[in-house]
Design an enzyme around this catalytic site. Structure first.
Site, mmCIF file in Angstrom:
data_model
loop_
_atom_site.group_PDB
_atom_site.id
_atom_site.type_symbol
_atom_site.label_atom_id
_atom_site.label_comp_id
_atom_site.label_asym_id
_atom_site.label_seq_id
_atom_site.Cartn_x
_atom_site.Cartn_y
_atom_site.Cartn_z
ATOM 1 N N GLN A 216 0.845 -1.197 0.000
ATOM 2 C CA GLN A 216 0.000 0.000 0.000
ATOM 3 C C GLN A 216 0.879 1.245 0.000
ATOM 4 O O GLN A 216 1.562 1.519 0.999
ATOM 5 C CB GLN A 216 -0.881 -0.019 1.248
ATOM 6 C CG GLN A 216 -1.855 1.119 1.329
ATOM 7 C CD GLN A 216 -2.568 1.125 2.665
ATOM 8 O OE1 GLN A 216 -2.057 0.628 3.657
ATOM 9 N NE2 GLN A 216 -3.730 1.704 2.714
ATOM 10 N N SER B 142 1.070 6.336 2.712
ATOM 11 C CA SER B 142 1.723 7.304 3.607
ATOM 12 C C SER B 142 2.951 7.927 2.963
ATOM 13 O O SER B 142 3.655 7.282 2.186
ATOM 14 C CB SER B 142 2.168 6.619 4.903
ATOM 15 O OG SER B 142 1.092 6.019 5.537
ATOM 16 N N SER C 88 4.715 -1.323 4.046
ATOM 17 C CA SER C 88 4.906 -2.713 4.478
ATOM 18 C C SER C 88 4.943 -3.609 3.244
ATOM 19 O O SER C 88 4.145 -3.431 2.315
ATOM 20 C CB SER C 88 3.749 -3.167 5.369
ATOM 21 O OG SER C 88 3.473 -2.237 6.381
ATOM 22 N N GLU D 55 -13.268 -3.955 6.222
ATOM 23 C CA GLU D 55 -12.923 -4.928 7.246
ATOM 24 C C GLU D 55 -13.838 -6.132 7.138
ATOM 25 O O GLU D 55 -15.042 -5.984 7.109
ATOM 26 C CB GLU D 55 -13.051 -4.308 8.635
ATOM 27 C CG GLU D 55 -12.154 -4.971 9.615
ATOM 28 C CD GLU D 55 -12.338 -4.392 11.012
ATOM 29 O OE1 GLU D 55 -12.176 -5.130 11.963
ATOM 30 O OE2 GLU D 55 -12.691 -3.208 11.116
ATOM 31 N N GLU E 133 -4.635 8.480 18.802
ATOM 32 C CA GLU E 133 -5.170 9.847 18.953
ATOM 33 C C GLU E 133 -6.230 10.100 17.875
ATOM 34 O O GLU E 133 -7.285 10.679 18.143
ATOM 35 C CB GLU E 133 -4.040 10.884 18.817
ATOM 36 C CG GLU E 133 -3.063 10.926 19.977
ATOM 37 C CD GLU E 133 -2.024 9.798 19.923
ATOM 38 O OE1 GLU E 133 -1.912 9.113 18.881
ATOM 39 O OE2 GLU E 133 -1.346 9.599 20.938
HETATM 40 C C1 LIG Z 1 2.837 -1.270 11.671
HETATM 41 C C2 LIG Z 1 2.600 -0.211 10.650
HETATM 42 C C3 LIG Z 1 2.337 -0.558 9.326
HETATM 43 C C4 LIG Z 1 2.142 0.445 8.368
HETATM 44 N N1 LIG Z 1 1.978 0.070 7.067
HETATM 45 C C5 LIG Z 1 1.762 1.015 6.119
HETATM 46 C C6 LIG Z 1 1.616 0.652 4.737
HETATM 47 O O1 LIG Z 1 1.755 -0.515 4.368
HETATM 48 N N2 LIG Z 1 1.382 1.625 3.834
HETATM 49 C C7 LIG Z 1 1.247 2.919 4.191
HETATM 50 O O2 LIG Z 1 0.963 3.735 3.315
HETATM 51 N N3 LIG Z 1 1.423 3.331 5.489
HETATM 52 C C8 LIG Z 1 1.684 2.391 6.456
HETATM 53 N N4 LIG Z 1 1.893 2.775 7.774
HETATM 54 C C9 LIG Z 1 1.905 4.188 8.106
HETATM 55 C C10 LIG Z 1 0.735 4.623 8.977
HETATM 56 O O3 LIG Z 1 -0.471 4.617 8.270
HETATM 57 C C11 LIG Z 1 1.075 6.005 9.544
HETATM 58 O O4 LIG Z 1 2.230 5.839 10.361
HETATM 59 C C12 LIG Z 1 -0.037 6.577 10.380
HETATM 60 O O5 LIG Z 1 -1.122 6.925 9.571
HETATM 61 C C13 LIG Z 1 0.422 7.821 11.158
HETATM 62 O O6 LIG Z 1 1.012 8.747 10.298
HETATM 63 P P1 LIG Z 1 2.470 9.394 10.639
HETATM 64 O O7 LIG Z 1 3.398 8.270 10.982
HETATM 65 O O8 LIG Z 1 2.818 10.282 9.506
HETATM 66 O O9 LIG Z 1 2.244 10.218 11.959
HETATM 67 P P2 LIG Z 1 1.608 11.690 12.047
HETATM 68 O O10 LIG Z 1 0.323 11.712 11.310
HETATM 69 O O11 LIG Z 1 2.651 12.696 11.682
HETATM 70 O O12 LIG Z 1 1.305 11.778 13.591
HETATM 71 C C14 LIG Z 1 2.309 12.155 14.561
HETATM 72 C C15 LIG Z 1 1.618 12.237 15.917
HETATM 73 O O13 LIG Z 1 0.622 13.292 15.880
HETATM 74 C C16 LIG Z 1 -0.639 12.784 16.263
HETATM 75 N N5 LIG Z 1 -1.705 13.429 15.477
HETATM 76 C C17 LIG Z 1 -1.718 13.623 14.135
HETATM 77 N N6 LIG Z 1 -2.857 14.235 13.771
HETATM 78 C C18 LIG Z 1 -3.586 14.419 14.890
HETATM 79 C C19 LIG Z 1 -4.848 15.005 15.156
HETATM 80 N N7 LIG Z 1 -5.618 15.526 14.177
HETATM 81 N N8 LIG Z 1 -5.298 15.005 16.435
HETATM 82 C C20 LIG Z 1 -4.525 14.479 17.453
HETATM 83 N N9 LIG Z 1 -3.295 13.922 17.252
HETATM 84 C C21 LIG Z 1 -2.839 13.896 15.997
HETATM 85 C C22 LIG Z 1 -0.586 11.296 15.941
HETATM 86 O O14 LIG Z 1 -1.515 10.554 16.707
HETATM 87 C C23 LIG Z 1 0.856 10.964 16.290
HETATM 88 O O15 LIG Z 1 0.996 10.745 17.669
HETATM 89 C C24 LIG Z 1 2.157 1.798 8.738
HETATM 90 C C25 LIG Z 1 2.443 2.144 10.062
HETATM 91 C C26 LIG Z 1 2.693 1.159 10.999
HETATM 92 C C27 LIG Z 1 3.035 1.573 12.394
#
Ligand SMILES: Cc1cc2nc3c(=O)[nH]c(=O)nc-3n(C[C@H](O)[C@H](O)[C@H](O)COP(=O)(O)OP(=O)(O)OC[C@H]3O[C@@H](n4cnc5c(N)ncnc54)[C@H](O)[C@@H]3O)c2cc1C
Length: 390
Positions: A107, A110, A142, A225, A355
């Site tokens: 996917q 991100s 992933s 889901e 969050e």
């Molecule tokens: C195990 C795992 C598998 C994954 N696999 C994939 C994949 O295959 N493909 C893919 O595309 N992505 C994947 N991801 C990415 C995942 O979707 C993102 O990490 C996730 O959406 C969070 O985005 P970010 O890491 O950019 O954090 P950010 O969005 O930058 O968030 C940083 C912090 O700010 C907080 N925050 C952000 N916005 C808000 C808000 N509006 N209100 C309150 N708090 C907020 C968040 O909760 C977090 O604590 C994976 C992540 C993990 C951990």
């Protein structure tokens, strides 16, 4: 829970048992062609199975020790989106190899600047003749290093508000211009990658649905889901559960420490609450009503519960838990507690952070005001220009 699963003489149950007698060790392809990988999908890929039939099939396969092909992104997300909006040719080309696990999917959603706020994405796809030329960077992808295809969302119009200029593509992962760089986790494992796309030329038939309507499809992908009575294991159903921890503690003769006993009791209560929430979700599906807020609440509770299971398993290992191969209370690490302890931290981030889940519950369940959106009325380009001027 107000349904009972049908008894032994149920026709679906009988059919699955007869099929398993003829196919005692089925391959992924055989399971896919029988419709048992995603029974709720329409024929010929599934069996148009209703929720009760799905649960019966799940139960029979589990009892026979048959595991479905592992292709979580393909089967869980890409497939349902292609079913929803793909052309007949796309369904024909992609669905069976995806269900059988012969072609793994990833996917490409991100990005470094687009996670929780996914619609902020800046990877661009520009039309050039029949082709789409893609430039940008994805992250946390992933399985990209195993994948034959990826579902990709990219910006196709920067002069409209951010949700309106996104399109949805199938991206063959072996095209020139795709560079996959591994991201090694603190578990020592390699699941994630950074994916760099430089002048990647996607053929015209890679577009899924209509140009600039990709955000709606991304929501289909993220919202999909399957009805499942999964084991309730801690790592998104793939790891040990609270009851595995209780078994381990019992096998070691129990614990006397009142604080540890209290933490064990707390985990038991959480596991029971999660089991009941899961049954409510299934009951809603069986009755044909839309599940309520249970799914969001369950994700939030289950992921934090998973971290507490792994944390307690580690604490029960004591100082010896610093060694990788020590399980709780001097037991061998039969369940992968050490790996689980390290990986569980990812659970409250992936698939929507805790969050963000709380925001959903606050807005959709409690009726609290929406997050402040400073970008209302701005195009994606204007919003990014304003951001860089801040
Ligand atoms: C195990 C795992 C598998 C994954 N696999 C994939 C994949 O295959 N493909 C893919 O595309 N992505 C994947 N991801 C990415 C995942 O979707 C993102 O990490 C996730 O959406 C969070 O985005 P970010 O890491 O950019 O954090 P950010 O969005 O930058 O968030 C940083 C912090 O700010 C907080 N925050 C952000 N916005 C808000 C808000 N509006 N209100 C309150 N708090 C907020 C968040 O909760 C977090 O604590 C994976 C992540 C993990 C951990």
């Amino acid at each position: 829970m107000d349904f009972d699963l049908p008894p032994d003489d149920d026709p679906t149950r009988q059919q699955v048992r007869a099929w398993l007698r003829d196919n005692p060790s089925p391959t992924g392809r055989q399971l896919a062609e029988a419709g048992y990988v995603a029974p709720h999908w329409p024929r010929p890929w599934g069996l148009d199975a209703d929720p009760i039939q799905q649960l019966v099939i799940d139960e029979e396969l589990r009892a026979a020790g048959v595991r479905r092909p592992a292709n979580p992104i393909g089967i869980g997300w890409a497939g349902p989106t292609i079913l929803h909006a793909g052309t007949e040719a796309q369904k024909e080309r992609y669905l069976f190899p995806l269900l059988s696990g012969e072609e793994i999917w990833c996917q490409l959603f991100s990005e470094p600047g687009a996670g929780s706020d996914l619609a902020n994405l800046s990877t661009r796809a520009e039309q050039d003749g029949d082709e789409w030329v893609v430039n940008g960077q994805k992250v946390w992808t992933s399985l990209a290093h195993h994948a034959r295809y990826g579902i990709l969302i990219a910006r196709t119009d920067a002069d409209v508000p951010k949700h309106q200029g996104v399109s949805y593509f199938v991206c063959p992962m072996d095209l020139p211009g795709i560079e996959i760089r591994p991201l090694i986790e603190m578990t020592g494992g390699h699941t994630f990658n950074e994916v760099f796309l430089t002048d990647v030329r996607l053929p015209a038939d890679s577009l899924v649905g209509e140009v600039n309507k990709g955000w709606t499809l991304a929501k289909v992908t993220l919202g999909n889901e399957r009805v499942s009575l999964s084991s309730g294991g801690a790592l998104w159903g793939n790891g040990p559960s609270a009851s595995d921890l209780f078994d381990t503690v019992r096998a070691a003769g129990g614990v006397d420490d009142p604080h540890l006993r209290q933490r064990l009791a707390q985990l038991w209560i959480e596991a029971e609450v999660l089991r009941l929430i899961r049954l409510r979700t299934v009951t809603a599906a069986v009755k044909g009503t839309q599940p309520g807020p249970e799914a969001s609440i369950r994700k939030m509770l289950a992921d934090e519960h998973g971290q507490r299971i792994m944390g307690l398993a580690k604490d029960l290992a004591g100082a010896r838990g610093l060694l990788e191969d020590e399980g709780p209370l001097g037991q061998p690490d039969l369940h992968g507690w050490h790996y689980g302890f390290l990986f569980a931290t990812a659970l409250t981030i992936g698939g929507g952070t805790s969050e963000v889940q709380r925001n959903i519950v606050a807005e959709r369940v409690l009726g609290l005001p929406h997050d402040v959106d400073v970008e209302v009325g701005k195009t994606w380009k204007q919003a990014r220009a304003a951001e860089s001027g801040r």
